[in-house]
Design an enzyme around this catalytic site. Structure first.
Site, PDB file in Angstrom:
ATOM      1  N   CYS A   7       7.810   0.945   3.916  1.00 12.02           N
ATOM      2  CA  CYS A   7       6.453   0.384   3.956  1.00 12.02           C
ATOM      3  C   CYS A   7       5.606   1.282   4.853  1.00 12.02           C
ATOM      4  O   CYS A   7       5.954   2.451   5.085  1.00 12.02           O
ATOM      5  CB  CYS A   7       6.455  -1.064   4.417  1.00 12.02           C
ATOM      6  SG  CYS A   7       7.013  -1.338   6.114  1.00 12.02           S
ATOM      7  N   ASN A  10       6.826  -0.030   9.094  1.00 12.49           N
ATOM      8  CA  ASN A  10       8.252  -0.349   9.322  1.00 12.49           C
ATOM      9  C   ASN A  10       8.410  -1.435  10.392  1.00 12.49           C
ATOM     10  O   ASN A  10       9.369  -1.437  11.155  1.00 12.49           O
ATOM     11  CB  ASN A  10       9.078   0.899   9.685  1.00 12.49           C
ATOM     12  CG  ASN A  10      10.592   0.698   9.634  1.00 12.49           C
ATOM     13  OD1 ASN A  10      11.335   1.350  10.346  1.00 12.49           O
ATOM     14  ND2 ASN A  10      11.077  -0.191   8.797  1.00 12.49           N
ATOM     15  N   CYS A  12       6.842  -4.876   9.411  1.00 10.89           N
ATOM     16  CA  CYS A  12       6.670  -6.163   8.707  1.00 10.89           C
ATOM     17  C   CYS A  12       7.534  -6.255   7.452  1.00 10.89           C
ATOM     18  O   CYS A  12       8.498  -7.007   7.406  1.00 10.89           O
ATOM     19  CB  CYS A  12       5.207  -6.389   8.338  1.00 10.89           C
ATOM     20  SG  CYS A  12       4.096  -6.485   9.756  1.00 10.89           S
ATOM     21  N   ARG A  13       7.175  -5.504   6.403  1.00  5.75           N
ATOM     22  CA  ARG A  13       7.832  -5.682   5.103  1.00  5.75           C
ATOM     23  C   ARG A  13       9.190  -5.024   4.992  1.00  5.75           C
ATOM     24  O   ARG A  13      10.166  -5.660   4.576  1.00  5.75           O
ATOM     25  CB  ARG A  13       6.910  -5.159   3.984  1.00  5.75           C
ATOM     26  CG  ARG A  13       5.652  -5.978   3.803  1.00  5.75           C
ATOM     27  CD  ARG A  13       4.621  -5.256   2.962  1.00  5.75           C
ATOM     28  NE  ARG A  13       4.096  -4.077   3.661  1.00  5.75           N
ATOM     29  CZ  ARG A  13       3.239  -3.219   3.150  1.00  5.75           C
ATOM     30  NH1 ARG A  13       2.814  -3.393   1.908  1.00  5.75           N
ATOM     31  NH2 ARG A  13       2.802  -2.203   3.859  1.00  5.75           N
ATOM     32  N   SER A  14       9.282  -3.719   5.316  1.00  4.11           N
ATOM     33  CA  SER A  14      10.567  -3.050   5.073  1.00  4.11           C
ATOM     34  C   SER A  14      11.692  -3.522   5.996  1.00  4.11           C
ATOM     35  O   SER A  14      12.856  -3.521   5.572  1.00  4.11           O
ATOM     36  CB  SER A  14      10.420  -1.518   5.071  1.00  4.11           C
ATOM     37  OG  SER A  14       9.967  -1.022   6.307  1.00  4.11           O
ATOM     38  N   ASP A 123       0.661  -6.292   2.049  1.00  8.18           N
ATOM     39  CA  ASP A 123       0.768  -6.041   3.486  1.00  8.18           C
ATOM     40  C   ASP A 123       0.347  -7.311   4.233  1.00  8.18           C
ATOM     41  O   ASP A 123      -0.806  -7.735   4.145  1.00  8.18           O
ATOM     42  CB  ASP A 123      -0.170  -4.877   3.830  1.00  8.18           C
ATOM     43  CG  ASP A 123      -0.079  -4.476   5.295  1.00  8.18           C
ATOM     44  OD1 ASP A 123       0.540  -5.221   6.088  1.00  8.18           O
ATOM     45  OD2 ASP A 123      -0.637  -3.422   5.638  1.00  8.18           O
TER      46      ASP A 123
HETATM   47  P1  4NP Z   1       4.210  -2.995   7.294  1.00 11.57           P
HETATM   48  O1  4NP Z   1       2.891  -3.665   7.899  1.00 11.57           O
HETATM   49  O2  4NP Z   1       3.789  -1.739   6.582  1.00 11.57           O
HETATM   50  O3  4NP Z   1       4.706  -4.036   6.345  1.00 11.57           O
HETATM   51  O4  4NP Z   1       5.140  -2.744   8.460  1.00 11.57           O
HETATM   52  C1  4NP Z   1       2.012  -2.955   8.715  1.00 11.57           C
HETATM   53  C2  4NP Z   1       2.256  -2.848  10.059  1.00 11.57           C
HETATM   54  C3  4NP Z   1       1.381  -2.170  10.874  1.00 11.57           C
HETATM   55  C4  4NP Z   1       0.265  -1.587  10.328  1.00 11.57           C
HETATM   56  C5  4NP Z   1       0.018  -1.680   8.971  1.00 11.57           C
HETATM   57  C6  4NP Z   1       0.902  -2.367   8.165  1.00 11.57           C
HETATM   58  N1  4NP Z   1      -0.655  -0.912  11.163  1.00 11.57           N
HETATM   59  O5  4NP Z   1      -1.706  -0.480  10.659  1.00 11.57           O
HETATM   60  O6  4NP Z   1      -0.402  -0.767  12.377  1.00 11.57           O
END
Ligand code: 4NP
Length: 153
Positions: A7, A10, A12-14, A123
């Site tokens: 993702c 790294n 939230c989702r992955s 997201d």
């Molecule tokens: P992820 O979510 O890609 O599912 O881990 C996010 C976590 C942080 C950010 C964006 C998406 N960020 O912009 O910091």
């Protein structure tokens, strides 16, 4: 099988995808290697987002030992299947893949559930905790299909 979930951050989702697939692989007694990474570097070294930790815990999965890392082009050699959470990540991975055999390893995660439809794991970072439960359910369904498609027949 060596599977990498990817993702953006790294956190939230992955990490959820890594935790859910590891859990199912363990339940089935398989020897798959499962990991996760983000295309961005903002959260390297951090634990998963507390909302991801919470939703995983509610479904009996502990992801607290995970730490965020950035996707490394070497991962194209280290993994057989590289699964992108959304189309932006898919494009970023495709741009980094210099060899056709590396490009063939990349797939949109929800493509295993709905082939060719381009569906995404949204997201959840800027939303509330209900977004994380939706993400959990989408990923769980995809992991079941992944095991059916790539697991022992
Ligand atoms: P992820 O979510 O890609 O599912 O881990 C996010 C976590 C942080 C950010 C964006 C998406 N960020 O912009 O910091």
């Amino acid at each position: 099988m060596r599977v990498l979930m990817v993702c953006l951050g790294n956190i939230c989702r992955s990490p959820l995808a890594e935790g859910i697939l590891k859990h199912k692989v363990h339940q089935r007694g398989l020897q798959w290697q499962v990991d996760s990474a983000g295309t961005g570097a903002w959260h390297v070294g951090e634990q998963p987002d507390p909302r991801s930790i919470d939703v995983a815990q509610r479904f009996g999965i502990d992801i607290t030992d995970q730490r965020a890392r950035q996707f490394d082009p070497q991962d194209f050699e280290r993994f057989d299947l590289i699964l992108a959470m959304d189309r932006q990540i898919l494009r970023q991975l495709q741009q980094m893949a210099t060899h056709p055999e590396h490009r063939r390893k990349i797939r949109l995660l929800l493509d295993v559930v709905h082939p060719g439809q381009g569906q995404e794991v949204p997201d959840p970072y800027y939303g509330g905790s209900e977004g994380f439960e939706k993400v959990f359910r989408l990923i769980e369904t995809a992991c079941d299909r992944l095991l059916a498609e790539y697991g022992p027949q």
